[in-house]
Design a protein around this motif. Structure first.
Motif, PDB file in Angstrom:
ATOM      1  N   GLU A  20       5.863 -14.354  -9.068  1.00  0.00           N
ATOM      2  CA  GLU A  20       6.423 -15.751  -9.487  1.00  0.00           C
ATOM      3  C   GLU A  20       7.075 -16.596  -8.917  1.00  0.00           C
ATOM      4  OE1 GLU A  20       5.717 -16.223 -12.940  1.00  0.00           O
ATOM      5  OE2 GLU A  20       4.832 -14.629 -13.191  1.00  0.00           O
ATOM      6  N   ALA A  21       7.770 -16.024  -7.828  1.00  0.00           N
ATOM      7  CA  ALA A  21       8.485 -17.077  -6.952  1.00  0.00           C
ATOM      8  C   ALA A  21       8.662 -16.031  -5.803  1.00  0.00           C
ATOM      9  CB  ALA A  21      10.611 -16.757  -7.160  1.00  0.00           C
ATOM     10  N   PRO A  22       7.718 -16.918  -4.904  1.00  0.00           N
ATOM     11  CA  PRO A  22       7.690 -16.675  -3.670  1.00  0.00           C
ATOM     12  C   PRO A  22       8.599 -16.459  -2.630  1.00  0.00           C
ATOM     13  CG  PRO A  22       5.013 -17.665  -3.524  1.00  0.00           C
ATOM     14  CD  PRO A  22       6.282 -17.400  -5.191  1.00  0.00           C
ATOM     15  N   ALA A  23       8.728 -17.516  -2.278  1.00  0.00           N
ATOM     16  CA  ALA A  23       9.840 -17.707  -1.654  1.00  0.00           C
ATOM     17  C   ALA A  23      10.863 -17.307  -1.774  1.00  0.00           C
ATOM     18  CB  ALA A  23      10.005 -19.814  -1.870  1.00  0.00           C
ATOM     19  N   THR A  24      11.557 -16.460  -2.762  1.00  0.00           N
ATOM     20  CA  THR A  24      12.536 -15.830  -2.555  1.00  0.00           C
ATOM     21  C   THR A  24      12.478 -14.292  -2.139  1.00  0.00           C
ATOM     22  OG1 THR A  24      11.718 -15.393  -5.246  1.00  0.00           O
ATOM     23  CG2 THR A  24      13.279 -17.056  -4.837  1.00  0.00           C
ATOM     24  N   ALA A  25      11.249 -13.847  -1.620  1.00  0.00           N
ATOM     25  CA  ALA A  25      10.591 -12.675  -0.737  1.00  0.00           C
ATOM     26  C   ALA A  25      11.293 -12.280   0.358  1.00  0.00           C
ATOM     27  CB  ALA A  25       9.039 -12.699  -1.607  1.00  0.00           C
ATOM     28  N   GLU A  26      11.926 -10.745  -0.513  1.00  0.00           N
ATOM     29  CA  GLU A  26      12.659 -10.228   0.628  1.00  0.00           C
ATOM     30  C   GLU A  26      12.436  -8.896   0.700  1.00  0.00           C
ATOM     31  OE1 GLU A  26      17.001 -10.334   0.778  1.00  0.00           O
ATOM     32  OE2 GLU A  26      17.549 -12.266  -0.304  1.00  0.00           O
ATOM     33  N   PHE A  27      11.784  -8.277   1.827  1.00  0.00           N
ATOM     34  CA  PHE A  27      10.797  -7.202   1.619  1.00  0.00           C
ATOM     35  C   PHE A  27      12.070  -6.276   2.745  1.00  0.00           C
ATOM     36  CE2 PHE A  27       7.358  -9.473   1.302  1.00  0.00           C
ATOM     37  CZ  PHE A  27       6.522  -9.078   0.714  1.00  0.00           C
ATOM     38  N   THR A  28      12.064  -4.890   2.609  1.00  0.00           N
ATOM     39  CA  THR A  28      12.532  -4.187   2.513  1.00  0.00           C
ATOM     40  C   THR A  28      11.762  -2.681   4.102  1.00  0.00           C
ATOM     41  OG1 THR A  28      12.284  -2.996   0.630  1.00  0.00           O
ATOM     42  CG2 THR A  28      14.118  -3.730   0.474  1.00  0.00           C
ATOM     43  N   ASP A  29      12.174  -2.509   4.242  1.00  0.00           N
ATOM     44  CA  ASP A  29      11.255  -1.339   5.168  1.00  0.00           C
ATOM     45  C   ASP A  29      10.175  -0.446   4.132  1.00  0.00           C
ATOM     46  OD1 ASP A  29      12.071  -2.860   7.344  1.00  0.00           O
ATOM     47  OD2 ASP A  29      13.568  -1.486   8.248  1.00  0.00           O
ATOM     48  N   GLY A  30       9.057  -0.135   4.668  1.00  0.00           N
ATOM     49  CA  GLY A  30       8.225   0.517   4.269  1.00  0.00           C
ATOM     50  C   GLY A  30       8.039   1.949   4.907  1.00  0.00           C
TER      51      GLY A  30
END
Length: 81
Positions: A20-30
């Motif tokens: 919904e809000a891609p600019a807020t995405a924070e990815f964690t290591d996977g």
């Protein structure tokens, strides 16, 4: 030859396309596995939903590099999507 880092960036972009809000995405290591011809990458992403609440989602991406077209093929899916 494509690298796992390139594959991860492509996958993260495909995950962002579903948020919904891609600019807020924070990815964690996977985790990532595979070879230059194809990768499977999983991880988590924290992003705001349509109400502005921060939500964590799990994602999986299966992707391969098509040398003839020089394009990445495959996609990502969010848990519950």
């Amino acid at each position: 030859m494509p690298t796992m880092t390139e594959a991860r960036l492509i996958c993260e972009g495909r995950v962002e396309d579903q948020l919904e809000a891609p600019a807020t995405a924070e990815f964690t290591d996977g985790t990532a596995s595979g070879t230059p011809s194809g990768y499977t990458i999983t991880g988590s992403v924290d992003a705001e939903n349509s109400f502005g609440a921060l939500v964590r989602s799990e994602w999986t991406c299966s992707i391969r590099y098509d040398e003839s077209s020089e394009e990445w093929r495959g996609g990502a899916s969010l848990a519950g999507s």
